[in-house]
Each structure stands twice: as C-alpha cells, then as structure tokens.
Write a protein that holds these residues in place. Structure first.
Motif, PDB file in Angstrom:
ATOM      1  N   HIS A  27      42.022  19.844   2.854  1.00  0.00           N
ATOM      2  CA  HIS A  27      41.617  21.230   3.159  1.00  0.00           C
ATOM      3  C   HIS A  27      42.102  22.165   2.034  1.00  0.00           C
ATOM      4  CE1 HIS A  27      40.161  20.501   7.257  1.00  0.00           C
ATOM      5  NE2 HIS A  27      41.082  19.508   7.265  1.00  0.00           N
ATOM      6  N   CYS A  28      41.443  23.317   1.939  1.00  0.00           N
ATOM      7  CA  CYS A  28      41.777  24.296   0.880  1.00  0.00           C
ATOM      8  C   CYS A  28      42.646  25.391   1.472  1.00  0.00           C
ATOM      9  CB  CYS A  28      40.508  24.885   0.303  1.00  0.00           C
ATOM     10  SG  CYS A  28      39.474  23.715  -0.598  1.00  0.00           S
ATOM     11  N   ASP A  29      43.757  25.591   0.797  1.00  0.00           N
ATOM     12  CA  ASP A  29      44.654  26.736   1.019  1.00  0.00           C
ATOM     13  C   ASP A  29      45.469  26.610   2.317  1.00  0.00           C
ATOM     14  OD1 ASP A  29      43.766  27.938  -1.381  1.00  0.00           O
ATOM     15  OD2 ASP A  29      42.064  28.858  -0.338  1.00  0.00           O
ATOM     16  N   SER A  30      44.845  26.283   3.458  1.00  0.00           N
ATOM     17  CA  SER A  30      45.623  26.174   4.701  1.00  0.00           C
ATOM     18  C   SER A  30      44.806  25.388   5.745  1.00  0.00           C
ATOM     19  CB  SER A  30      45.967  27.573   5.247  1.00  0.00           C
ATOM     20  OG  SER A  30      44.794  28.251   5.655  1.00  0.00           O
ATOM     21  N   SER A  69      43.017  27.205  -3.510  1.00  0.00           N
ATOM     22  CA  SER A  69      41.986  27.947  -4.249  1.00  0.00           C
ATOM     23  C   SER A  69      42.634  28.551  -5.491  1.00  0.00           C
ATOM     24  CB  SER A  69      41.405  29.063  -3.377  1.00  0.00           C
ATOM     25  OG  SER A  69      40.747  28.504  -2.258  1.00  0.00           O
ATOM     26  N   THR A  70      41.797  28.854  -6.456  1.00  0.00           N
ATOM     27  CA  THR A  70      42.316  29.456  -7.703  1.00  0.00           C
ATOM     28  C   THR A  70      41.637  30.808  -7.935  1.00  0.00           C
ATOM     29  OG1 THR A  70      40.646  28.264  -8.965  1.00  0.00           O
ATOM     30  CG2 THR A  70      42.817  27.242  -8.766  1.00  0.00           C
ATOM     31  N   THR A  98      33.767  40.458  -8.074  1.00  0.00           N
ATOM     32  CA  THR A  98      34.216  39.048  -8.068  1.00  0.00           C
ATOM     33  C   THR A  98      33.011  38.118  -8.015  1.00  0.00           C
ATOM     34  OG1 THR A  98      34.422  39.079  -5.662  1.00  0.00           O
ATOM     35  CG2 THR A  98      36.404  39.609  -6.939  1.00  0.00           C
ATOM     36  N   TRP A  99      33.319  36.890  -8.460  1.00  0.00           N
ATOM     37  CA  TRP A  99      32.292  35.835  -8.419  1.00  0.00           C
ATOM     38  C   TRP A  99      33.010  34.535  -8.061  1.00  0.00           C
ATOM     39  CZ3 TRP A  99      27.379  35.167  -7.853  1.00  0.00           C
ATOM     40  CH2 TRP A  99      26.767  33.977  -8.227  1.00  0.00           C
ATOM     41  N   ILE A 100      32.559  33.847  -6.939  1.00  0.00           N
ATOM     42  CA  ILE A 100      33.274  32.668  -6.428  1.00  0.00           C
ATOM     43  C   ILE A 100      32.542  31.391  -6.853  1.00  0.00           C
ATOM     44  CG2 ILE A 100      34.037  31.470  -4.351  1.00  0.00           C
ATOM     45  CD1 ILE A 100      34.194  34.184  -2.960  1.00  0.00           C
ATOM     46  N   THR A 101      33.346  30.499  -7.430  1.00  0.00           N
ATOM     47  CA  THR A 101      32.850  29.153  -7.784  1.00  0.00           C
ATOM     48  C   THR A 101      33.810  28.119  -7.189  1.00  0.00           C
ATOM     49  OG1 THR A 101      34.060  29.229  -9.864  1.00  0.00           O
ATOM     50  CG2 THR A 101      31.761  30.010  -9.907  1.00  0.00           C
ATOM     51  N   THR A 102      33.546  26.804  -7.389  1.00  0.00           N
ATOM     52  CA  THR A 102      34.413  25.728  -6.879  1.00  0.00           C
ATOM     53  C   THR A 102      35.237  25.175  -8.026  1.00  0.00           C
ATOM     54  OG1 THR A 102      32.783  25.146  -5.205  1.00  0.00           O
ATOM     55  CG2 THR A 102      34.441  23.474  -5.725  1.00  0.00           C
ATOM     56  N   ASN A 103      36.558  25.077  -7.759  1.00  0.00           N
ATOM     57  CA  ASN A 103      37.426  24.579  -8.826  1.00  0.00           C
ATOM     58  C   ASN A 103      37.453  23.037  -8.801  1.00  0.00           C
ATOM     59  OD1 ASN A 103      39.099  23.961  -6.685  1.00  0.00           O
ATOM     60  ND2 ASN A 103      40.549  25.656  -7.089  1.00  0.00           N
ATOM     61  N   ALA A 104      38.261  22.503  -9.643  1.00  0.00           N
ATOM     62  CA  ALA A 104      38.328  21.026  -9.760  1.00  0.00           C
ATOM     63  C   ALA A 104      38.824  20.353  -8.467  1.00  0.00           C
ATOM     64  CB  ALA A 104      39.227  20.641 -10.935  1.00  0.00           C
ATOM     65  N   ALA A 105      39.588  21.095  -7.672  1.00  0.00           N
ATOM     66  CA  ALA A 105      40.113  20.541  -6.414  1.00  0.00           C
ATOM     67  C   ALA A 105      39.126  20.709  -5.284  1.00  0.00           C
ATOM     68  CB  ALA A 105      41.436  21.212  -6.065  1.00  0.00           C
ATOM     69  N   CYS A 107      38.114  23.589  -4.187  1.00  0.00           N
ATOM     70  CA  CYS A 107      38.334  24.875  -3.502  1.00  0.00           C
ATOM     71  C   CYS A 107      37.671  26.005  -4.303  1.00  0.00           C
ATOM     72  CB  CYS A 107      39.839  25.118  -3.342  1.00  0.00           C
ATOM     73  SG  CYS A 107      40.634  23.913  -2.272  1.00  0.00           S
ATOM     74  N   ASP A 108      37.754  27.181  -3.636  1.00  0.00           N
ATOM     75  CA  ASP A 108      37.147  28.327  -4.299  1.00  0.00           C
ATOM     76  C   ASP A 108      37.937  28.737  -5.548  1.00  0.00           C
ATOM     77  OD1 ASP A 108      35.223  28.435  -2.390  1.00  0.00           O
ATOM     78  OD2 ASP A 108      36.129  30.108  -1.266  1.00  0.00           O
TER      79      ASP A 108
END
Length: 453
Positions: A27-30, A69-70, A98-105, A107-108
């Motif tokens: 899961h991402c972040d929490s 997330s990053t 802002t602009w949201i993309t998916t990081n290597a993990a 997550c956002d």
C-alpha cells in the motif's frame, strides 16, 4: 460418600489455538488494518486475535508493505506565458499548480509547478517639444519587471535607456532582459502648432503717422509677448510712419517668430492752381476778374474741400471761396498773395500760394515848387505815379540850358543849378519827361513849372 474409592476417568478434549498471517499486500503511504490502526510503514509484527472454529484463539499476524508517495517541484522561468504539462497556459507566476504521476514504487508522485513569469512593462516620461520643428523632445524610459541587465533597441537607432534631442514623431523601443525576455512600447513626442499670425495693416496717410498694424496670433502656447522695432509691446500698434516695422512674437515656451511688415503711405496731395492771368491792369480786372483753377495732384484721392484766400497775409487765412474754380477782382492795385488749402477724403491737407499783380500806369506832374524855404514842404520838383519802368527828366531854363536831369523818378530837382553850387532864380522853367510804363508803352511830357519862394 460411603468412604470408598471412586475412580473417576478423565474425558479430556484439548483443542489447539491457531495462527495465521494477513498478507495485505503493498500500500502507498498508509494502511488501516482490522485493528483500526493506520500503519504508515511496512509491518510484520502486528497481531489480531480472533476465535477459531475450535473455540481457541486465532492469532493473525499482519504482513504489510507500505511504499511512500513522492513530491517534486518543477521550476520554470518563462517570458510572458508558459504552457505546463497539465496543458494549462499560465500568464502569471504560479507555485500552486500540481500534476500527479506514479513513482517507481507505484505511488503517487505530486509535481508542484514553481513558475516565474518574467513580464517586462515599459512606461516613460515624455517631454514634448517646446517649439514647432525644434528637436528638444526627450523620453525617459521606465522598465518594470524582467531581470536586469537590459538592452534597448529604439526605432531611431539609439541603444540607451533614455533618448534626447528628439524631433516630433513616434518612437518604438524593444527591451530585452538577461533571460532574453522582451517588452516593447511606442511613445509619441508631440510638438505645439507653429506660431502663425493674421494681421491687418493700414497705411500711413500723408506722412502723418497714421499707420496701424493689428495682429491675431495662433498656435504655439499662449500668452504671447510682442516686441516691436517701434518700441511697442502690444498686439495692436498705431502712429506708424511709412517704412519697415518688425515684430518678434514670443509664446509662453519662449518660442519666437519674427514678422516684417511694410507700412505704405497714401501720398500727400500736392496743391496747385493756375491763375488766369497772373498780371492785369486795375481797370481791366474790374471787368474781367482773375480766374483761379485748381490743378492739384491728389494721387487718386478725392478732394473734399477747397478754401481760397485772395489776399493772404501769410499768417491766418480768411477764406473767401470754396470751389475748384473761383474768380476775384481787386479794388486796389498791388501784389496780392492768393492762398489755396485743399483737404482730401483721407483728411490730408496741403496748401499753396501764388501772387497776382494788379497795377496801372499813371503819372502826376506838379506845376510849381518852393525849394530852400526851410519849411520841408514842396522842396523838390518831381512827378508822382505808378507803373513806371524807365524814366528820364530834364529841366531847362529860359535860355534852353539844362539845369537838372535825372533817370530816377524818386530823385527830384531841389532848385539849385546843375553844378549844385548856386540857387536857381525864381521864375518859369521847362521840363521834359519820358516814361516807359509796365506795359512797354512810351509816354513823353513837356511843360512849364514855377520855382517859387
């Protein structure tokens, strides 16, 4: 109960507790598990006890992987506007988009825009031209925005921030900052209208200083100052004589215009008249008067009045007639001064005088005289008259001898002998008188005279 052994047999059933692993994944972040706890990091130790089918505990162990997330910042600098990856075009600086993309993990990744819009605004203090067709305009440029240093490109070829000595016109400037951002603007340098005048001039009349100039001034910047070569300082001047007059007109900006004006002159009339005739015998002019005919040269002016004095004393004329052709007879002989005064439609006055002669020939010859008596009366023998041009007289005694002669009508015989030393005798003497009168006529007189005592 009777005191005997009771053998009890154990009938035991033992059920086992169970254990399990709750693989909840990544899961991402929490992640909030069944225990109600929000886990913000990976965890494989948390447990949760429940009752299994055998009625014993079931211990569930959490197997959680938490990826974070990053965030990132996208710094951008642009000139005037910028279109970001969100497709929006920004015309002002922005640090919230802002602009949201998916990081290597998986997550956002939240990218925040950090945009600086470099907008260069140009204004200026324009000093317009003071005087028409001068080159005194200036533009003091004010640059707001951008990143110094700046470079300047003016439409007139200048490359400084401020430009001077400008003629009238439009001036465009392009300003570049260090990031090659640009701003441009156009400024107008204005000039006042040219100073021009509308004038009305009237000529002098008969050299009397009646010339006048009236000026209406337009253009430039009022109020106006007037400096005349005649010493005047108003827009309307008078009392001008024939000639050239110059005026310098200065407006409120100290702009000058010079105008040269020619003051003409309505020439003075030249009074003149003919006399018909100039000389006449007294008795003739009583029947045939003198005629006086105006022949004045008025240079296209009309004469309003003629005034004649037929016996001008040279001081104060007394007018006897007031027409262009007049006549007059005189009642005494003499030399008369005829005076003419004319006045034209422009009130120009000129005068002239001429002489006419009224004469007659007459001669009176006495017949006796009393010389050397000492009473001062009748001491000479001589004729009296007028109109005499040439004259001669001889006195003879009874023997025909000349005792006196004279060619001056005012010199008479005083009763002495020809040598002047002896007193002539009382008695009768003869005279001979020859006269040429003013008309060229010759008269001869002979007669007797008595010398008495």
């Amino acid at each position: 109960s009777v005191g005997c052994d009771n053998v009890a047999t154990l009938n035991l059933t033992v059920n086992n507790s169970t254990a399990s692993t709750d693989n909840v994944g990544v899961h991402c972040d929490s992640y909030t598990w069944v225990d109600g706890v929000a886990y913000t990091a990976s965890n494989n130790t948390a447990t949760w006890i429940t009752t299994n089918a055998a009625g014993c505990d079931n211990v569930a162990t959490l197997n959680l992987t938490v990826n974070n997330s990053t965030t990132s910042t996208d710094p951008q600098t642009a000139c005037n506007s910028y279109t970001w990856l969100d497709g929006n075009t920004y015309t002002t600086s922005n640090n919230t988009a802002t602009w949201i993309t998916t990081n290597a993990a998986g997550c956002d990744n939240v990218a925040t825009l950090n945009l600086t819009i470099e907008s260069i605004t140009l204004s200026a203090t324009v000093n317009n031209i003071d005087c028409y067709e001068y080159s005194t305009g200036t533009i003091d440029l004010i640059v707001i925005g951008g990143t110094p240093p700046y470079t300047y490109q003016w439409s007139n070829g200048e490359s400084t921030q401020n430009i001077v000595d400008l003629p009238v016109g439009n001036y465009t400037v392009v300003v570049y900052d260090m990031n090659n951002c640009l701003g441009s603007n156009t400024f107008s340098v204005l000039q006042p209208d040219s100073i021009y005048i509308a004038l009305i001039s009237t000529p002098d009349t008969c050299e009397r200083g009646l010339g006048m100039v009236s000026i209406n001034t337009y253009g430039g910047q009022s109020p106006y100052t007037y400096l005349w070569s005649s010493g005047h300082d108003t827009s309307c001047v008078s009392n001008l004589y024939e000639g050239i007059v110059e005026v310098v007109i200065i407006d409120a900006n100290q702009c000058k215009v010079t105008k040269t004006i020619t003051i003409n002159n309505i020439k003075s009339p030249e009074a003149d008249f003919n006399t018909f005739p100039e000389h006449r015998r007294y008795y003739d002019q009583l029947d045939k008067p003198f005629f006086f005919i105006d022949i004045s040269n008025t240079y296209w002016q009309d004469i309003l009045s003629w005034n004649w004095d037929f016996d001008y004393d040279g001081i104060s004329p007394i007018y006897d007639a007031n027409d262009s052709i007049v006549k007059n007879s005189y009642y005494e002989t003499g030399l008369y001064r005829v005076f003419l005064s004319i006045e034209t439609e422009y009130h120009c006055i000129d005068t002239i005088s001429k002489h006419v002669l009224i004469d007659e020939y007459a001669l009176y010859i006495p017949n006796a005289f009393t010389p050397l008596t000492g009473d001062g009366l009748n001491d000479e023998f001589k004729p009296y008259g007028y109109g005499v041009v040439n004259y001669t007289m001889q006195i003879y005694n009874r023997w025909g001898e000349v005792v006196f002669e004279s060619d001056d009508i005012n010199r008479g015989w005083n009763g002495t002998t020809r040598d002047g030393g002896n007193i002539a005798s009382i008695g009768v003497y003869l005279y001979y008188i020859a006269v040429e009168d003013i008309y060229g006529e010759i008269f001869k007189y002979e007669g007797k005279l008595d010398l008495l005592r």
